[in-house]
Design an enzyme around this catalytic site. Structure first.
Site, short mmCIF file in Angstrom:
data_model
loop_
_atom_site.label_atom_id
_atom_site.label_comp_id
_atom_site.label_asym_id
_atom_site.label_seq_id
_atom_site.Cartn_x
_atom_site.Cartn_y
_atom_site.Cartn_z
N HIS A 1 0.81 -1.21 0.00
CA HIS A 1 0.00 0.00 0.00
C HIS A 1 0.85 1.27 0.00
O HIS A 1 1.94 1.28 0.56
CB HIS A 1 -0.89 0.04 1.25
CG HIS A 1 -1.74 -1.16 1.42
ND1 HIS A 1 -1.97 -1.72 2.66
CD2 HIS A 1 -2.41 -1.93 0.53
CE1 HIS A 1 -2.77 -2.77 2.53
NE2 HIS A 1 -3.04 -2.92 1.24
N LYS B 1 6.14 6.47 7.33
CA LYS B 1 5.58 5.64 8.39
C LYS B 1 6.70 5.09 9.27
O LYS B 1 7.75 4.71 8.77
CB LYS B 1 4.83 4.44 7.79
CG LYS B 1 3.65 4.82 6.94
CD LYS B 1 3.02 3.58 6.32
CE LYS B 1 1.86 3.95 5.41
NZ LYS B 1 1.30 2.77 4.75
#
Length: 182
Positions: free
Chosen positions: A61, A71
């Site tokens: 993703h 992230k």
């Protein structure tokens, strides 16, 4: 906290100090001042948490720019293989994947900059997975790459007969057909 540069530029392994005793363990998973002192200037704005069972494969993703996300990921309970693919067209590692085992035992975290696709597979009976993001989720910018793309050749370490993959993840385009703008 130790920061380890991987073979992919800007992709970092973070090894927090972990303190174990008869009660269990303690580790500081994030400290803005310590991150800044190591050159990591991220303004995290969203925390996500997921639970998955053995054999689950999530990914790959990402979100298109300007909604892309850096992230910081970590397995809180259990064990995973965490995988990223570099989608930055000007990067010497464009199209290359990197994987690492993250577990409650090793306490490792992976700091993934913007411009990467991300996924993981669950190797333990259950996993609790946490990730901090520096940009909010944007459904219209959401994209993916098929987890089993032969070009990427990712070893998810889950036998095909045990793999649990969402319909959405099974139908993502191959790397060569994926849309990205990094």
């Amino acid at each position: 906290m130790e920061v380890i540069q991987t073979e992919i530029q800007d992709l970092l392994i973070i090894k927090p100090k972990k303190f174990n005793d008869a009660r269990g363990f303690f580790l500081e998973s994030y400290n803005k001042e310590r991150f800044l002192s190591k050159g990591m200037n991220y303004d995290f704005v969203q925390d996500n948490f997921s639970s998955s069972q053995y054999g689950v494969i999530r990914g790959l993703h990402y979100q298109l720019a300007p909604y892309s996300q850096a992230k910081m990921v970590q397995a809180i309970k259990g064990k995973i293989i965490d995988v990223v693919v570099d989608l930055r067209k000007e990067s010497p590692s464009f199209g290359k994947s990197f994987s690492i085992e993250l577990s409650e035992e090793n306490g490792l975290q992976l700091m993934i900059p913007r411009g990467f696709a991300h996924g993981f597979s669950v190797l333990s009976q259950e996993v609790l997975f946490s990730y901090k993001c520096d940009n909010l989720y944007n459904k219209d910018a959401e994209r993916g790459i098929r987890f089993n793309d032969p070009f990427l050749g990712i070893d998810w370490r889950v036998p095909e007969s045990d793999a649990i993959v969402s319909d959405k993840d099974q139908n993502h385009p191959l790397f060569k057909d994926a849309a990205y703008n990094f």
